[in-house]
Design a protein around this motif. Sequence first.
Motif, PDB file in Angstrom:
ATOM      1  N   VAL A 240       0.773  -1.078   0.062  1.00  0.00           N
ATOM      2  CA  VAL A 240      -0.040   0.118   0.015  1.00  0.00           C
ATOM      3  C   VAL A 240       0.904   1.208   0.292  1.00  0.00           C
ATOM      4  CG1 VAL A 240      -2.035   1.178   1.146  1.00  0.00           C
ATOM      5  CG2 VAL A 240      -1.382  -1.227   1.508  1.00  0.00           C
ATOM      6  N   PHE A 241       0.399   2.010  -0.928  1.00  0.00           N
ATOM      7  CA  PHE A 241       1.081   3.559  -0.947  1.00  0.00           C
ATOM      8  C   PHE A 241      -0.101   4.432  -0.677  1.00  0.00           C
ATOM      9  CE2 PHE A 241       4.036   1.037  -3.011  1.00  0.00           C
ATOM     10  CZ  PHE A 241       5.275   1.691  -2.869  1.00  0.00           C
ATOM     11  N   GLU A 242       0.315   5.959  -0.163  1.00  0.00           N
ATOM     12  CA  GLU A 242      -0.807   6.752  -0.183  1.00  0.00           C
ATOM     13  C   GLU A 242      -0.011   8.047  -0.190  1.00  0.00           C
ATOM     14  OE1 GLU A 242      -2.036   7.484   3.970  1.00  0.00           O
ATOM     15  OE2 GLU A 242      -2.193   5.347   4.485  1.00  0.00           O
ATOM     16  N   GLY A 243      -0.886   9.296  -0.612  1.00  0.00           N
ATOM     17  CA  GLY A 243      -0.336  10.129  -0.669  1.00  0.00           C
ATOM     18  C   GLY A 243      -1.154  11.277  -1.571  1.00  0.00           C
ATOM     19  N   GLU A 244      -0.737  12.677  -1.517  1.00  0.00           N
ATOM     20  CA  GLU A 244      -1.260  13.597  -2.152  1.00  0.00           C
ATOM     21  C   GLU A 244      -0.791  13.557  -3.670  1.00  0.00           C
ATOM     22  OE1 GLU A 244      -1.426  17.318   0.123  1.00  0.00           O
ATOM     23  OE2 GLU A 244      -3.697  17.306  -0.268  1.00  0.00           O
ATOM     24  N   ILE A 245      -1.591  13.731  -4.861  1.00  0.00           N
ATOM     25  CA  ILE A 245      -0.790  13.910  -6.083  1.00  0.00           C
ATOM     26  C   ILE A 245      -1.650  14.936  -6.976  1.00  0.00           C
ATOM     27  CG2 ILE A 245      -2.180  11.826  -7.075  1.00  0.00           C
ATOM     28  CD1 ILE A 245       0.600  10.957  -8.125  1.00  0.00           C
ATOM     29  N   THR A 246      -1.086  15.380  -7.793  1.00  0.00           N
ATOM     30  CA  THR A 246      -1.720  16.266  -8.920  1.00  0.00           C
ATOM     31  C   THR A 246      -2.251  15.352 -10.110  1.00  0.00           C
ATOM     32  OG1 THR A 246       0.269  16.721 -10.110  1.00  0.00           O
ATOM     33  CG2 THR A 246      -0.497  18.161  -8.310  1.00  0.00           C
ATOM     34  N   GLU A 247      -3.107  16.036 -10.824  1.00  0.00           N
ATOM     35  CA  GLU A 247      -3.638  15.159 -12.058  1.00  0.00           C
ATOM     36  C   GLU A 247      -2.459  14.916 -12.863  1.00  0.00           C
ATOM     37  OE1 GLU A 247      -6.406  13.670 -12.992  1.00  0.00           O
ATOM     38  OE2 GLU A 247      -6.630  14.094 -10.989  1.00  0.00           O
ATOM     39  N   GLY A 248      -1.421  15.747 -13.045  1.00  0.00           N
ATOM     40  CA  GLY A 248      -0.328  15.794 -13.971  1.00  0.00           C
ATOM     41  C   GLY A 248       0.582  14.648 -13.630  1.00  0.00           C
ATOM     42  N   LYS A 249       0.833  14.655 -12.356  1.00  0.00           N
ATOM     43  CA  LYS A 249       1.786  13.496 -11.691  1.00  0.00           C
ATOM     44  C   LYS A 249       1.173  12.098 -11.966  1.00  0.00           C
ATOM     45  CE  LYS A 249       5.059  16.106  -8.962  1.00  0.00           C
ATOM     46  NZ  LYS A 249       5.656  16.375  -7.827  1.00  0.00           N
ATOM     47  N   PHE A 250      -0.095  12.078 -11.741  1.00  0.00           N
ATOM     48  CA  PHE A 250      -0.952  10.873 -11.790  1.00  0.00           C
ATOM     49  C   PHE A 250      -0.699  10.451 -13.170  1.00  0.00           C
ATOM     50  CE2 PHE A 250      -5.112   8.495 -11.478  1.00  0.00           C
ATOM     51  CZ  PHE A 250      -4.714   7.391 -10.981  1.00  0.00           C
ATOM     52  N   GLU A 251      -1.088  11.260 -14.177  1.00  0.00           N
ATOM     53  CA  GLU A 251      -0.971  10.804 -15.372  1.00  0.00           C
ATOM     54  C   GLU A 251       0.481  10.269 -15.689  1.00  0.00           C
ATOM     55  OE1 GLU A 251      -3.379  11.034 -17.730  1.00  0.00           O
ATOM     56  OE2 GLU A 251      -1.922  10.450 -19.406  1.00  0.00           O
ATOM     57  N   LYS A 252       1.536  10.948 -15.214  1.00  0.00           N
ATOM     58  CA  LYS A 252       2.963  10.462 -15.604  1.00  0.00           C
ATOM     59  C   LYS A 252       3.176   9.261 -14.755  1.00  0.00           C
ATOM     60  CE  LYS A 252       6.610  12.935 -15.073  1.00  0.00           C
ATOM     61  NZ  LYS A 252       7.434  14.097 -14.575  1.00  0.00           N
ATOM     62  N   CYS A 253       2.635   9.024 -13.506  1.00  0.00           N
ATOM     63  CA  CYS A 253       2.713   7.748 -12.793  1.00  0.00           C
ATOM     64  C   CYS A 253       2.247   6.559 -13.438  1.00  0.00           C
ATOM     65  CB  CYS A 253       2.317   8.231 -11.411  1.00  0.00           C
ATOM     66  SG  CYS A 253       1.973   6.588 -10.462  1.00  0.00           S
ATOM     67  N   ARG A 254       1.064   6.941 -14.058  1.00  0.00           N
ATOM     68  CA  ARG A 254       0.481   5.674 -14.677  1.00  0.00           C
ATOM     69  C   ARG A 254       1.058   5.109 -16.094  1.00  0.00           C
ATOM     70  NH1 ARG A 254      -5.930   7.451 -15.262  1.00  0.00           N
ATOM     71  NH2 ARG A 254      -4.540   9.380 -15.337  1.00  0.00           N
ATOM     72  N   ILE A 255       1.680   6.348 -16.690  1.00  0.00           N
ATOM     73  CA  ILE A 255       2.480   5.993 -17.948  1.00  0.00           C
ATOM     74  C   ILE A 255       3.561   5.124 -17.473  1.00  0.00           C
ATOM     75  CG2 ILE A 255       3.789   7.047 -19.701  1.00  0.00           C
ATOM     76  CD1 ILE A 255       1.697   9.496 -19.625  1.00  0.00           C
ATOM     77  N   GLU A 256       4.233   5.628 -16.454  1.00  0.00           N
ATOM     78  CA  GLU A 256       5.472   4.759 -16.085  1.00  0.00           C
ATOM     79  C   GLU A 256       5.313   3.463 -15.542  1.00  0.00           C
ATOM     80  OE1 GLU A 256       8.476   6.638 -13.396  1.00  0.00           O
ATOM     81  OE2 GLU A 256       7.486   8.809 -13.893  1.00  0.00           O
ATOM     82  N   LEU A 257       3.923   3.361 -15.206  1.00  0.00           N
ATOM     83  CA  LEU A 257       3.653   1.918 -14.482  1.00  0.00           C
ATOM     84  C   LEU A 257       3.506   1.013 -15.666  1.00  0.00           C
ATOM     85  CD1 LEU A 257       1.535   2.781 -11.400  1.00  0.00           C
ATOM     86  CD2 LEU A 257       3.720   1.521 -11.359  1.00  0.00           C
ATOM     87  N   SER A 258       2.558   1.493 -16.564  1.00  0.00           N
ATOM     88  CA  SER A 258       2.257   1.002 -17.728  1.00  0.00           C
ATOM     89  C   SER A 258       3.518   0.238 -18.468  1.00  0.00           C
ATOM     90  CB  SER A 258       1.363   1.756 -18.698  1.00  0.00           C
ATOM     91  OG  SER A 258       0.514   2.272 -18.183  1.00  0.00           O
ATOM     92  N   LYS A 259       4.665   0.812 -18.338  1.00  0.00           N
ATOM     93  CA  LYS A 259       5.836   0.372 -19.060  1.00  0.00           C
ATOM     94  C   LYS A 259       6.648  -0.656 -18.138  1.00  0.00           C
ATOM     95  CE  LYS A 259       6.780   4.695 -21.194  1.00  0.00           C
ATOM     96  NZ  LYS A 259       7.367   6.150 -20.933  1.00  0.00           N
ATOM     97  N   VAL A 260       6.436  -0.711 -16.945  1.00  0.00           N
ATOM     98  CA  VAL A 260       6.948  -1.930 -16.288  1.00  0.00           C
ATOM     99  C   VAL A 260       5.930  -3.098 -15.826  1.00  0.00           C
ATOM    100  CG1 VAL A 260       8.440  -0.450 -15.182  1.00  0.00           C
ATOM    101  CG2 VAL A 260       6.429  -0.935 -14.002  1.00  0.00           C
ATOM    102  N   LEU A 261       4.859  -2.865 -15.927  1.00  0.00           N
ATOM    103  CA  LEU A 261       3.799  -3.877 -15.323  1.00  0.00           C
ATOM    104  C   LEU A 261       3.234  -4.851 -16.846  1.00  0.00           C
ATOM    105  CD1 LEU A 261       1.020  -1.737 -13.332  1.00  0.00           C
ATOM    106  CD2 LEU A 261       3.089  -3.234 -12.620  1.00  0.00           C
ATOM    107  N   ASP A 262       2.799  -5.831 -16.294  1.00  0.00           N
ATOM    108  CA  ASP A 262       2.193  -6.664 -17.401  1.00  0.00           C
ATOM    109  C   ASP A 262       0.718  -6.498 -17.237  1.00  0.00           C
ATOM    110  OD1 ASP A 262       0.647  -8.533 -18.756  1.00  0.00           O
ATOM    111  OD2 ASP A 262       2.108 -10.027 -18.549  1.00  0.00           O
ATOM    112  N   LEU A 263       0.027  -5.600 -18.030  1.00  0.00           N
ATOM    113  CA  LEU A 263      -1.335  -5.118 -17.520  1.00  0.00           C
ATOM    114  C   LEU A 263      -2.331  -6.156 -17.730  1.00  0.00           C
ATOM    115  CD1 LEU A 263      -1.385  -1.491 -19.178  1.00  0.00           C
ATOM    116  CD2 LEU A 263      -0.985  -2.228 -16.736  1.00  0.00           C
TER     117      LEU A 263
END
Lengths: 88, 88
Positions: free
Chosen positions: B33-56
């Motif tokens: 589990v992770f927690e925290g405040e995040i802006t829309e822009g950073k959330f978008e970036k985070c999902r893009i980065e995750l998509s590259k490392v995960l097998d969706l």
Amino acid sequence: MSYMIVVYDVEEERINKARKVLKKYFLWVQNSVFEGEITEGKFEKCRIELSKVLDLKRDSIYFYRIENKFNYKKVVLGIEKEITDNFI
Amino acid sequence: MSYMIVVYDVEEERINKARKVLKKYFLWVQNSVFEGEITEGKFEKCRIELSKVLDLKRDSIYFYRIENKFNYKKVVLGIEKEITDNFI
């Protein structure tokens, strides 16, 4: 009545017992996540049952209580587990 | 800005990469589990980065976005991980 997101981090040997208790009170939505509405009385019972099966010095369960269930939105990346009553 | 509770269910071989990305954006509060405040822009970036490392098709990450961080309360049963920036 509160809506809760429940995440657990329980050692292997106690994991099935912990899941069994959680499944009585919540819906199992991801490997280590449960969700659902619960009354105060049931939540109290749930914690008592969990305390009996967990090693509270090693395991941990976080209950995120959300006052209004319309106050959160879930975004899923990857697969989404179907909400079922499936056996472990 | 939203407050998020992030839970992941990622297969062993990709787990370190996924955690590494999540740690850039959120605080690591429990094993999965992770927690925290995040802006829309950073959330978008985070999902893009995750998509590259995960097998969706096999992994899953749930982001619970809570509109108002004062709208939730955390109840911990057992040990509570200290919020740190600890390395994996």
